[in-house]
Design a protein around this motif. Sequence first.
Motif, PDB file in Angstrom:
ATOM      1  N   PHE A   3      24.372  53.657 -18.816  1.00  0.00           N
ATOM      2  CA  PHE A   3      24.701  53.077 -20.120  1.00  0.00           C
ATOM      3  C   PHE A   3      23.471  52.405 -20.733  1.00  0.00           C
ATOM      4  N   VAL A   4      22.719  51.658 -19.911  1.00  0.00           N
ATOM      5  CA  VAL A   4      21.507  50.977 -20.396  1.00  0.00           C
ATOM      6  C   VAL A   4      20.507  52.020 -20.898  1.00  0.00           C
ATOM      7  N   PHE A   5      20.320  53.079 -20.101  1.00  0.00           N
ATOM      8  CA  PHE A   5      19.383  54.143 -20.492  1.00  0.00           C
ATOM      9  C   PHE A   5      19.814  54.730 -21.844  1.00  0.00           C
ATOM     10  N   ASN A   6      21.121  55.015 -21.976  1.00  0.00           N
ATOM     11  CA  ASN A   6      21.595  55.625 -23.226  1.00  0.00           C
ATOM     12  C   ASN A   6      21.451  54.677 -24.408  1.00  0.00           C
ATOM     13  N   LEU A   7      21.618  53.375 -24.131  1.00  0.00           N
ATOM     14  CA  LEU A   7      21.456  52.364 -25.198  1.00  0.00           C
ATOM     15  C   LEU A   7      20.006  52.357 -25.700  1.00  0.00           C
ATOM     16  N   LEU A  46       8.402  53.813 -23.884  1.00  0.00           N
ATOM     17  CA  LEU A  46       7.861  53.364 -22.588  1.00  0.00           C
ATOM     18  C   LEU A  46       8.980  52.857 -21.679  1.00  0.00           C
ATOM     19  N   VAL A  47       9.984  52.167 -22.278  1.00  0.00           N
ATOM     20  CA  VAL A  47      11.112  51.685 -21.458  1.00  0.00           C
ATOM     21  C   VAL A  47      11.896  52.879 -20.893  1.00  0.00           C
ATOM     22  N   LEU A  48      12.136  53.886 -21.754  1.00  0.00           N
ATOM     23  CA  LEU A  48      12.869  55.086 -21.283  1.00  0.00           C
ATOM     24  C   LEU A  48      12.127  55.762 -20.137  1.00  0.00           C
TER      25      LEU A  48
END
Length: 116
Positions: A3-7, A46-48
């Motif tokens: 969910f965090v990744f998709n956000l 970069l976060v992804l």
Amino acid sequence: MTFVFNLVLVTHLLGLAAIIGGYAASPTRVSEVLVWGARAQLISGLVLFGLADSIHSLDKHVILAKMIVKLVIAVAVAGFAEIARADAKRDKMIGWMPHAAGWLAIVNVCVAVLWT
Ligand code: HEM
């Protein structure tokens, strides 16, 4: 974690919309929307990359060369956007810079989707 990744991916896609939408709305004078979109792309990208590379349960296959190419292009987009904005504030505009930022963002969409 998915969910965090998709956000973060949602933020990434909104950043993309801001760059290309900002460019389409104002192709000759860099808008604030484009500049903030370019900043958002760099950070969210970069976060992804960090999440995809380190959290194996996400089951993402990161292609390092693709990430490096995207990073170089995104730095160029943000650089052109920042310089064009600073110049516009001083009423000294370099005509090709907003176009370079907009079109390089489109190149990065092609890299993102077509490089598999
Ligand atoms: C102008 C800059 C950028 C644009 C226009 C852009 C565009 C995109 C698009 C359209 C996607 C969705 C593709 C898909 O899910 O098939 C995506 C996903 C992604 N991007 Fe970017 N991107 C940019 C910068 C970056 C940067 C700098 C990085 C990191 C170095 C990055 C890393 C990623 C990652 C890890 C994904 C997720 C891929 C996946 O779900 O498999 N992006 N980007």
